[in-house]
Design an enzyme around this catalytic site. Structure first.
Site, PDB file in Angstrom:
ATOM      1  N   LYS A   1     -12.528 -52.546  -4.647  1.00 34.08           N
ATOM      2  CA  LYS A   1     -12.316 -52.460  -3.200  1.00 34.08           C
ATOM      3  C   LYS A   1     -11.914 -51.033  -2.840  1.00 34.08           C
ATOM      4  CE  LYS A   1      -9.376 -54.284   0.508  1.00 34.08           C
ATOM      5  NZ  LYS A   1      -8.250 -55.172   0.847  1.00 34.08           N
TER       6      LYS A   1
ATOM      7  N   LYS B   1      -8.489 -51.046  -6.683  1.00 31.02           N
ATOM      8  CA  LYS B   1      -8.276 -50.994  -5.237  1.00 31.02           C
ATOM      9  C   LYS B   1      -7.801 -49.584  -4.891  1.00 31.02           C
ATOM     10  CE  LYS B   1      -5.747 -53.152  -1.416  1.00 31.02           C
ATOM     11  NZ  LYS B   1      -4.770 -54.199  -1.038  1.00 31.02           N
TER      12      LYS B   1
END
Length: 325
Positions: free
Chosen positions: A249, A197
Site C-alpha cells: 500500500k 505500507k
C-alpha cells in the site's frame, strides 16, 4: 523488401482473438470495497475529496453490503469514525464502538456472500491521530501499541470480523495479534498484514474520510517511499510471524514492490489502490481528460498484473458491475 515471419499482431487482429489470448482476467471476487462508517450521522455524508464515496450510518451500511454482494465483490473493509477520541484510542476496543458495531452489522447482513474485513489501527480513534500509543517524549511506543492491537484483534474477531487488516506498521504486530486471537479461541480469524505500507502523499483524501486528527507525520513507522528491498523484507517478516495475507500500500506507485513481494511470497498478496489514486482518476475523468471506465479498468488490471491476488479499491462495485456486464 523483407517480410517479417514473426508477427505478434496476429494475436491482436480482432476482439475475439484478443480475448482468447489475454493473459490476465480480473474477477469481481478479487475486489474489496473500503467503507467508512461514522458515528453520529443521521444520513450518509459525502466525502469532498473522494467524489462518489460517502461516510455511512449503520443503517445505510446495510445497503452498501447488499449492493456489493449483488455486484459479486469479494469483501468489505470497514473503517470506523468515532465521535470521541482519546490518547489510547479507547473506542477501538469498546464492543459498542462504531467500528465493532459496523463489523457486527455487516456480518449479519452479508450472510457469507462476501468477507467481513476490519481495519485494525488506532489512528481513527486517537486524539493525536497516530497509529499507536504516544509516550511522554511524543514518540509512538511500538510495544505499548502492540498490547492495544492484541486487544483490538480479539474484540474485532468477537464482533464477527473474518479478516483483520493489521495496518499500523508496528514491529511484531502480526505475532502479537496471532497469539492473542488463538488464546481467545479465534484460530480461524485471518490476519491481513499491511506489510509494505509507505508514508505516502496519496493518503490525503483518506484523512478527510476518517476525520484524521494527525499531528506531525508517520514516517517513523510507515516506510520511506525510496525503499524497495525493505518492502520485501517487511512482507517476509510478516509471513514468518503468521500472516495469512500480505499487502502492499499504495498500489499504483509501488508496482515494483508489489512484483517483488508476489515473486517471493508463499501466501496471497493483496494491494490497496488508495484514496489519492482513486481521486486522481475521478478528477481527471470529470474534466474530460481521460476516459473513466477505461482508466479504472487499466489501473486495476495493472495492479493485478504486477502480482496482486486481490485489490482493495473504491472502484470495487463500479468495476465489478462492468466486469459482469
Amino acid at each position: 523488401m523483407l517480410r517479417p515471419v514473426i508477427r505478434p499482431r496476429r494475436l491482436r487482429q480482432s476482439p475475439a482473438m484478443r480475448a482468447q489470448t489475454r493473459e490476465l482476467r480480473v474477477h469481481p471476487s478479487e475486489l474489496v470495497l473500503p467503507v467508512f462508517v461514522r458515528e453520529g450521522l443521521n444520513a450518509p455524508q459525502e466525502i469532498t475529496s473522494l467524489p462518489g464515496i460517502q461516510q455511512h450510518t449503520l443503517d445505510s451500511l446495510r445497503g452498501v453490503v447488499a449492493e456489493a454482494a449483488e455486484a459479486g465483490v469479494g469483501g468489505i473493509m470497514l473503517f470506523g469514525v468515532p465521535e470521541e477520541r482519546d490518547a489510547i484510542g479507547s473506542g477501538a476496543t469498546d464492543p459498542e464502538g462504531i467500528l465493532n458495531q459496523a463489523i457486527s452489522a455487516v456480518a449479519a447482513e452479508a450472510g457469507g456472500a462476501l468477507t467481513v474485513q476490519a481495519d485494525l489501527c488506532l489512528d481513527e480513534f486517537t486524539d493525536h491521530g497516530h497509529c499507536g500509543v504516544v509516550d511522554e517524549r511524543g514518540r509512538v511506543d511500538n510495544d505499548a501499541t502492540l498490547q492495544r492491537y492484541a486487544e483490538m484483534a480479539v474484540v474485532q474477531a468477537e464482533a464477527g470480523a473474518e479478516i483483520i487488516g493489521m495496518s499500523g506498521m508496528m514491529d511484531g504486530q502480526i505475532a502479537v495479534a496471532r497469539e492473542a486471537l488463538d488464546a481467545a479461541g479465534h484460530e480461524d480469524a485471518v490476519l491481513l498484514a499491511y506489510s509494505a505500507k509507505y508514508a505516502s502523499a496519496f493518503y490525503g483524501p483518506f484523512r478527510e474520510a476518517v476525520d484524521s486528527q494527525l499531528q506531525g507525520d508517520r514516517r517513523t513507522y510507515q516506510m520511506d517511499p525510496a525503499n524497495r528491498r525493505e518492502g520485501l523484507r517487511e512482507a517476509l517478516l510478516d509471513v514468518e510471524e503468521g500472516a495469512d495475507i500480505v499487502m502492499v500500500k499504495p498500489a499504483m506507485s509501488y508496482l515494483d514492490v508489489l512484483a517483488d513481494v508476489s515473486a517471493e511470497s508463499i501466501v496471497p498478496v493483496w494491494a490497496y489502490q488508495v484514496s489519492g489514486e482513486y481521486a486522481m482518476i475521478v478528477a481527471a475523468a470529470q474534466h474530460g481528460w481521460i476516459d473513466r471506465a477505461g482508466a479504472v479498468a487499466e489501473s486495476i488490471v495493472s495492479i493485478r498484473r504486477a502480482g496482486a491476488d486481490a485489490v482493495l479499491t473504491y472502484f470495487a462495485v463500479e468495476y465489478a458491475r462492468a466486469l459482469r456486464a
